[in-house]
Design a protein around this motif. Structure first.
Motif, PDB file in Angstrom:
ATOM      1  N   ARG A 198       0.852  -1.176   0.000  1.00 19.50           N
ATOM      2  CA  ARG A 198       0.000   0.000   0.000  1.00 19.50           C
ATOM      3  C   ARG A 198       0.894   1.233   0.000  1.00 19.50           C
ATOM      4  NH1 ARG A 198      -4.554   0.072   4.356  1.00 19.50           N
ATOM      5  NH2 ARG A 198      -2.792   0.273   5.774  1.00 19.50           N
ATOM      6  N   ILE A 199       0.574   2.182  -0.901  1.00 16.33           N
ATOM      7  CA  ILE A 199       1.417   3.363  -1.071  1.00 16.33           C
ATOM      8  C   ILE A 199       0.867   4.547  -0.291  1.00 16.33           C
ATOM      9  CG2 ILE A 199       2.250   5.042  -2.781  1.00 16.33           C
ATOM     10  CD1 ILE A 199       2.350   2.742  -4.767  1.00 16.33           C
ATOM     11  N   GLY A 200      -0.416   4.698  -0.251  1.00 19.18           N
ATOM     12  CA  GLY A 200      -1.020   5.844   0.419  1.00 19.18           C
ATOM     13  C   GLY A 200      -2.481   5.875   0.053  1.00 19.18           C
ATOM     14  N   SER A 201      -3.140   6.984   0.280  1.00 12.89           N
ATOM     15  CA  SER A 201      -4.557   7.043  -0.039  1.00 12.89           C
ATOM     16  C   SER A 201      -4.960   8.433  -0.469  1.00 12.89           C
ATOM     17  CB  SER A 201      -5.415   6.609   1.156  1.00 12.89           C
ATOM     18  OG  SER A 201      -5.258   7.525   2.207  1.00 12.89           O
ATOM     19  N   ASN A 202      -5.972   8.467  -1.303  1.00 13.54           N
ATOM     20  CA  ASN A 202      -6.660   9.705  -1.644  1.00 13.54           C
ATOM     21  C   ASN A 202      -7.986   9.599  -0.917  1.00 13.54           C
ATOM     22  OD1 ASN A 202      -7.614  12.007  -2.773  1.00 13.54           O
ATOM     23  ND2 ASN A 202      -8.091  11.099  -4.764  1.00 13.54           N
ATOM     24  N   PRO A 203      -8.139  10.242   0.224  1.00 11.06           N
ATOM     25  CA  PRO A 203      -9.246   9.938   1.135  1.00 11.06           C
ATOM     26  C   PRO A 203     -10.605   9.883   0.448  1.00 11.06           C
ATOM     27  CG  PRO A 203      -7.775  11.557   2.108  1.00 11.06           C
ATOM     28  CD  PRO A 203      -7.341  11.378   0.686  1.00 11.06           C
ATOM     29  N   LEU A 204     -11.383   8.870   0.840  1.00 10.28           N
ATOM     30  CA  LEU A 204     -12.741   8.736   0.334  1.00 10.28           C
ATOM     31  C   LEU A 204     -13.578   9.903   0.831  1.00 10.28           C
ATOM     32  CD1 LEU A 204     -14.759   6.765  -1.102  1.00 10.28           C
ATOM     33  CD2 LEU A 204     -15.287   5.894   1.174  1.00 10.28           C
ATOM     34  N   LYS A 205     -14.333  10.533  -0.089  1.00 10.51           N
ATOM     35  CA  LYS A 205     -15.191  11.666   0.266  1.00 10.51           C
ATOM     36  C   LYS A 205     -16.581  11.160   0.652  1.00 10.51           C
ATOM     37  CE  LYS A 205     -12.238  14.960  -1.054  1.00 10.51           C
ATOM     38  NZ  LYS A 205     -11.680  15.971  -0.159  1.00 10.51           N
ATOM     39  N   VAL A 206     -17.191  11.814   1.617  1.00 10.88           N
ATOM     40  CA  VAL A 206     -18.558  11.474   1.999  1.00 10.88           C
ATOM     41  C   VAL A 206     -19.334  12.771   2.164  1.00 10.88           C
ATOM     42  CG1 VAL A 206     -17.877  11.337   4.434  1.00 10.88           C
ATOM     43  CG2 VAL A 206     -20.030  10.314   3.701  1.00 10.88           C
ATOM     44  N   LEU A 207     -20.502  12.818   1.540  1.00 11.85           N
ATOM     45  CA  LEU A 207     -21.371  13.988   1.625  1.00 11.85           C
ATOM     46  C   LEU A 207     -22.607  13.589   2.415  1.00 11.85           C
ATOM     47  CD1 LEU A 207     -21.522  16.924   0.454  1.00 11.85           C
ATOM     48  CD2 LEU A 207     -23.014  15.988  -1.296  1.00 11.85           C
ATOM     49  N   GLY A 208     -22.942  14.375   3.441  1.00 13.60           N
ATOM     50  CA  GLY A 208     -24.090  13.991   4.246  1.00 13.60           C
ATOM     51  C   GLY A 208     -24.531  15.085   5.208  1.00 13.60           C
ATOM     52  N   VAL A 209     -25.494  14.737   6.020  1.00 13.96           N
ATOM     53  CA  VAL A 209     -26.035  15.647   7.031  1.00 13.96           C
ATOM     54  C   VAL A 209     -25.363  15.348   8.367  1.00 13.96           C
ATOM     55  CG1 VAL A 209     -28.106  16.365   8.262  1.00 13.96           C
ATOM     56  CG2 VAL A 209     -28.235  15.833   5.823  1.00 13.96           C
ATOM     57  N   PHE A 210     -24.861  16.391   9.006  1.00 12.22           N
ATOM     58  CA  PHE A 210     -24.176  16.233  10.289  1.00 12.22           C
ATOM     59  C   PHE A 210     -25.194  16.179  11.422  1.00 12.22           C
ATOM     60  CE2 PHE A 210     -21.918  18.163  13.999  1.00 12.22           C
ATOM     61  CZ  PHE A 210     -21.021  17.116  14.197  1.00 12.22           C
ATOM     62  N   ARG A 211     -25.056  15.156  12.278  1.00 12.24           N
ATOM     63  CA  ARG A 211     -25.893  15.027  13.464  1.00 12.24           C
ATOM     64  C   ARG A 211     -25.001  15.119  14.698  1.00 12.24           C
ATOM     65  NH1 ARG A 211     -30.545  16.727  11.866  1.00 12.24           N
ATOM     66  NH2 ARG A 211     -31.449  15.502  10.169  1.00 12.24           N
ATOM     67  N   LYS A 212     -25.193  16.209  15.445  1.00 12.48           N
ATOM     68  CA  LYS A 212     -24.307  16.499  16.572  1.00 12.48           C
ATOM     69  C   LYS A 212     -24.588  15.555  17.727  1.00 12.48           C
ATOM     70  CE  LYS A 212     -21.943  20.462  18.402  1.00 12.48           C
ATOM     71  NZ  LYS A 212     -20.679  20.273  17.696  1.00 12.48           N
ATOM     72  N   GLY A 213     -23.518  15.163  18.402  1.00 13.33           N
ATOM     73  CA  GLY A 213     -23.632  14.309  19.570  1.00 13.33           C
ATOM     74  C   GLY A 213     -22.835  14.878  20.720  1.00 13.33           C
ATOM     75  N   SER A 214     -22.770  14.136  21.801  1.00 15.68           N
ATOM     76  CA  SER A 214     -22.073  14.626  23.001  1.00 15.68           C
ATOM     77  C   SER A 214     -20.563  14.676  22.811  1.00 15.68           C
ATOM     78  CB  SER A 214     -22.415  13.735  24.197  1.00 15.68           C
ATOM     79  OG  SER A 214     -22.068  12.385  23.922  1.00 15.68           O
ATOM     80  N   GLU A 215     -20.013  13.797  22.006  1.00 19.35           N
ATOM     81  CA  GLU A 215     -18.560  13.752  21.789  1.00 19.35           C
ATOM     82  C   GLU A 215     -18.241  13.870  20.295  1.00 19.35           C
ATOM     83  OE1 GLU A 215     -17.085  10.233  23.572  1.00 19.35           O
ATOM     84  OE2 GLU A 215     -17.588  10.852  25.619  1.00 19.35           O
ATOM     85  N   GLY A 216     -18.830  14.848  19.676  1.00 12.40           N
ATOM     86  CA  GLY A 216     -18.616  15.015  18.239  1.00 12.40           C
ATOM     87  C   GLY A 216     -19.925  14.876  17.498  1.00 12.40           C
ATOM     88  N   GLY A 217     -20.029  13.844  16.685  1.00 11.22           N
ATOM     89  CA  GLY A 217     -21.275  13.617  15.967  1.00 11.22           C
ATOM     90  C   GLY A 217     -21.106  12.569  14.882  1.00 11.22           C
ATOM     91  N   ARG A 218     -22.078  12.534  14.002  1.00 12.12           N
ATOM     92  CA  ARG A 218     -22.060  11.568  12.900  1.00 12.12           C
ATOM     93  C   ARG A 218     -22.459  12.248  11.598  1.00 12.12           C
ATOM     94  NH1 ARG A 218     -24.900   6.007  15.223  1.00 12.12           N
ATOM     95  NH2 ARG A 218     -23.614   5.805  17.106  1.00 12.12           N
ATOM     96  N   ILE A 219     -21.949  11.697  10.513  1.00  9.26           N
ATOM     97  CA  ILE A 219     -22.378  12.130   9.181  1.00  9.26           C
ATOM     98  C   ILE A 219     -23.313  11.062   8.634  1.00  9.26           C
ATOM     99  CG2 ILE A 219     -21.679  12.687   6.826  1.00  9.26           C
ATOM    100  CD1 ILE A 219     -18.977  13.582   7.905  1.00  9.26           C
ATOM    101  N   VAL A 220     -24.540  11.470   8.331  1.00 13.40           N
ATOM    102  CA  VAL A 220     -25.523  10.561   7.724  1.00 13.40           C
ATOM    103  C   VAL A 220     -25.485  10.799   6.216  1.00 13.40           C
ATOM    104  CG1 VAL A 220     -27.930   9.856   7.635  1.00 13.40           C
ATOM    105  CG2 VAL A 220     -26.960  10.724   9.783  1.00 13.40           C
ATOM    106  N   PRO A 221     -24.986   9.832   5.403  1.00 14.95           N
ATOM    107  CA  PRO A 221     -24.836  10.060   3.961  1.00 14.95           C
ATOM    108  C   PRO A 221     -26.162  10.393   3.295  1.00 14.95           C
ATOM    109  CG  PRO A 221     -23.655   8.087   4.638  1.00 14.95           C
ATOM    110  CD  PRO A 221     -24.501   8.513   5.803  1.00 14.95           C
ATOM    111  N   ILE A 222     -26.101  11.259   2.293  1.00 21.69           N
ATOM    112  CA  ILE A 222     -27.317  11.627   1.562  1.00 21.69           C
ATOM    113  C   ILE A 222     -27.532  10.746   0.351  1.00 21.69           C
ATOM    114  CG2 ILE A 222     -27.249  14.031   2.303  1.00 21.69           C
ATOM    115  CD1 ILE A 222     -26.063  14.681  -0.438  1.00 21.69           C
ATOM    116  N   ASP A 223     -26.557   9.890   0.034  1.00 22.54           N
ATOM    117  CA  ASP A 223     -26.707   8.971  -1.081  1.00 22.54           C
ATOM    118  C   ASP A 223     -27.624   7.842  -0.641  1.00 22.54           C
ATOM    119  OD1 ASP A 223     -26.526   7.165  -3.124  1.00 22.54           O
ATOM    120  OD2 ASP A 223     -24.352   7.342  -3.370  1.00 22.54           O
ATOM    121  N   LYS A 224     -28.756   7.668  -1.357  1.00 27.17           N
ATOM    122  CA  LYS A 224     -29.721   6.653  -0.925  1.00 27.17           C
ATOM    123  C   LYS A 224     -29.183   5.236  -1.093  1.00 27.17           C
ATOM    124  CE  LYS A 224     -32.189   7.103  -5.346  1.00 27.17           C
ATOM    125  NZ  LYS A 224     -33.436   7.546  -5.954  1.00 27.17           N
TER     126      LYS A 224
END
Length: 753
Positions: free
Chosen positions: A137-163
């Motif tokens: 493995r040489i390295g990575s071109n980070p995978l992109k994710v587009l979604g809605v951010f849901r805030k939590g107590s220690e950060g949050g989560r990204i809920v993808p918008i791709d069905k």
């Protein structure tokens, strides 16, 4: 042995010994020394320039094959969890397809976006042609994710918008960029977690996903459509010099006019028809088609050219357009506005009374449009209700329609595929809210312009073939046997027939469409026929256009919004000696790569436009959750049914859990579900009544509940969900009964064939 081998011997050696294909290896294999090695060097250079070989990392690879060791980019896992990759090196075979990664014990876990060095081996499979085994493995071109951010107590989560994605991404509080709950964000995958949710960091905050006109912005980001022009490209457009009359014919005396949709954002084609007074063409016409001369402003190798090639085409959304060229060009200097001088590429064609083109002549000119008209306005004028703009042009419009009558006769002889699929139109308020979903009305004026453009595109392809100039053909190959057999299954299940055992022609498909016309299966057969078609693409080799039933076809008529047309214009300029801004050496050397790039860009735009329509429709229907709709089954999969709703044309999913109260056996060949208890068979084309259960605007997803099938309530079967009528648990499946029923159904189908 010191004899110089032939090119065929060299080619065969490299194919047989992919790991020993350097110049030194080849010389050693053939025992070549001294001057013979210099001759080998010359031969290899010649084979490389002819395209027989490509050189990578000091090794030679036969044309159309991948090197034994290559740099790959890992793609996200597919639905089955398999990892595929694509080659990152330049000059590889554009049709190599996906490469399956074969993991061995001890290999590190790979994720989408990783870059790896891998050893490739060729396999003879339909799904893929190459397999890869990890070297490192040489390295990575980070995978992109587009979604809605849901805030939590220690950060949050990204809920993808791709069905198509149901996996959420965890975001630490120090990686959230201060994003607010419910905000649309773009994230990058970080780390390689095997257990628990994958981790991401937010790299961009994009605002309220439900805000006005956010839908198309989501598609632009999600599909990676370039929507910001580089400063150099903008500067070149702003400083575009005026055109000159050099190499140009003065066409300002012709009554050329543009006819476009009412909401047209650019005007790149103008038309004119006249009676043909030359001998040998009784009752024939002279048809002029003039096209914006984009090549005058977008020259090879310029910043504008590089950006246009990268974009490939303009992308159209209900609320905006992402243009291929800056607005100063697409909306002004290149657009054929009325009563102003504009540079153009034009073709003069003589058409006989049967709609056959008997000659053509291309020229580079300057024109002045007599009017900028729209389809409905033209249609009303020829039907006896002209307005102030069309009153004076009525004789010219009537001649255009007479010429169109001849072109229709030619079309009837040629028999291109005659699909009748209504086009949806999303009507938005000024705030970006969906007001209505309409189906566009198609006038004869639409078809008139289409036929004129087809004729001009044919002339361009024929002219460049005559001139022996490289070009990008618009290629549309005939359906594969598998897709054709699937269409035949749908036709048979609907009570129609499709010819078998002969060379397929569009006329055969038109006969099927004619059988279905006016019946309840009309739309189904049209959609199924469309789905059986292969995707059109651009290629320097000519494989014909099946759908249009044409041998030679290239795109010439829309250079403002398609890069392919600009390449064709440049080829005509070079071949006919119409200026110094024709095809460059780079254009010619990289024409196959350009075809692949713009074909991919076209598919990217189509996916973005389709996703945007889905989201707008879901937003429009979100206030009607719980309402009942009629529709037709448009697809069948193991996980459920796809239904196209009559009212809006929207597509929704009926999950398999909502299909009856028994286990259903899926048959991929006939695309049917068969009840293991009742024997009920559900297939494409059946009428349904459904209830809208969910409408998620941010993903464009519609979830439906099946209420009726062909106006009948679904039989419940002996087993309800989870419990049998007589008590106890329902069996997980009744495979034996389903298999027997399926076998009986297959015998019936064979007899009907």
């Amino acid at each position: 042995m010191n004899q110089v081998p032939s090119k065929e011997q060299i080619r065969q050696w490299i194919s047989d010994n992919p790991g020993l294909s350097s110049k030194r290896d080849i010389a050693k294999a053939f025992g070549m020394k001294g001057d013979a090695r210099n001759e080998l060097k010359r031969l290899l250079r010649e084979m490389e320039s002819e395209g027989d070989l490509s050189k990578r990392a000091r090794r030679f690879v036969p044309k159309g094959e991948l090197p034994p060791i290559a740099l790959l980019k890992v793609l996200p896992p597919d639905a089955a969890g398999d990892l595929f990759a694509e080659v990152m090196e330049e000059g590889v075979d554009p049709d190599a397809g996906p490469i399956l990664i074969i993991a061995k014990k001890g290999d590190p876990a790979l994720a989408g976006g990783d870059r790896i060095l891998a050893r490739l081996s060729k396999v003879d499979l339909d799904e893929y042609v190459y397999e890869a085994r990890l070297i490192r493995r040489i390295g990575s071109n980070p995978l992109k994710v587009l979604g809605v951010f849901r805030k939590g107590s220690e950060g949050g989560r990204i809920v993808p918008i791709d069905k198509g994605q149901d996996k959420e991404w965890r975001v630490r509080s120090d990686e959230d960029m201060g994003a607010k709950d419910g905000e649309l964000v773009e994230g990058e995958a970080i780390g390689n977690r095997r257990i628990g949710l994958p981790q991401a960091k937010i790299v961009a905050r994009l605002g309220d996903p439900t805000g006005p006109r956010a839908v198309s912005l989501i598609a632009i980001h999600q599909h990676g459509i370039p929507d910001q022009f580089p400063d150099k490209a903008i500067a070149e457009a702003d400083q575009a010099p005026p055109f000159t009359m050099a190499h140009r014919e003065d066409l300002r005396g012709l009554d050329l006019m543009t006819i476009d949709p009412a909401d047209a954002r650019d005007r790149d084609d103008a038309v004119l028809a006249m009676t043909d007074d030359e001998p040998g063409n009784p009752e024939g016409f002279v048809l002029w088609v003039a096209i914006a001369d984009v090549a005058n402003y977008v020259t090879p190798g310029s910043a504008l050219d590089r950006e246009a090639r990268r974009r490939g085409n303009s992308t159209y959304f209900p609320d905006r357009v992402v243009p291929m060229l800056p607005d100063v060009l697409s909306g002004d200097l290149c657009s054929l506005h009325e009563h102003v001088d504009r540079p153009c590429m034009a073709v003069r064609m003589r058409v006989n009374s049967s709609g056959q083109k008997i000659s053509h002549r291309f020229t580079r000119g300057v024109m002045r449009s007599k009017a900028s008209l729209e389809y409905g306005q033209v249609q009303r004028a020829v039907e006896g209700a002209p307005d102030a703009a069309t009153e004076a042009l009525l004789p010219q419009l009537q001649l255009l329609y007479q010429c169109y009558g001849a072109l229709k006769r030619g079309r009837a002889i040629r028999q291109p595929l005659d699909l009748d699929l209504p086009e949806r139109q999303i009507v938005l308020s000024e705030e970006g809210k969906v007001l209505s979903v309409d189906f566009k009305t198609r006038f004869d004026a639409h078809k008139l312009i289409e036929e004129c453009m087809v004729m001009a595109n044919v002339a361009a392809a024929e002219e460049l073939h005559r001139l022996k100039q490289p070009l990008l053909y618009r290629v549309h190959e005939e359906p594969s046997p598998d897709k054709l057999e699937a269409l035949r299954e749908v036709a048979i299940s609907s009570g129609f027939t499709l010819a078998k055992g002969q060379v397929l022609k569009t006329a055969h498909l038109n006969q099927l469409l004619k059988q279905a016309e006016g019946s309840e299966f009309d739309e189904l057969i049209n959609i199924s026929t469309l789905r059986s078609m292969t995707q059109a693409y651009y290629n320097p080799e000519n494989f014909g256009h099946f759908g249009l039933a044409l041998k030679d076809y290239a795109h010439f008529t829309s250079p403002i919004r398609r890069y392919s047309d600009l390449i064709v214009h440049r080829a005509l300029i070079r071949g006919l000696g119409l200026g110094k801004d024709g095809l460059s050496d780079f254009d010619i050397e990289n024409i196959a790569e350009t075809g692949k790039l713009i074909s991919d860009a076209e598919r990217r735009s189509m996916a973005a436009e389709r996703d945007t329509i889905d989201r707008y429709l879901a937003a429009y229907l979100s206030d009607r959750v719980g309402a009942e709709f009629t529709g037709r089954i448009s697809g069948v999969q193991r996980f459920g049914l796809f239904v196209k709703l009559d009212e809006t044309g929207a597509d929704g999913l009926v999950p398999i859990r909502e299909v009856g109260r028994e286990f259903f056996h899926f048959d991929p060949d006939s695309q049917t579900l068969m009840g293991s208890d009742t024997g009920l068979t559900i297939g494409i084309g059946q009428r349904v009544t459904v209830r809208l259960a969910e409408a998620t605007a941010v993903t464009g997803g519609l979830i439906l509940e099946l209420l009726e099938l062909d106006e009948q309530k679904l039989p419940s079967g002996r087993f309800a969900r989870g419990k049998a009528k007589g008590g106890g648990k329902a069996p997980r499946r009744m495979a034996g009964k389903a298999k027997a029923a399926d076998s009986a159904r297959r015998k019936v189908v064979r007899r009907r064939k």
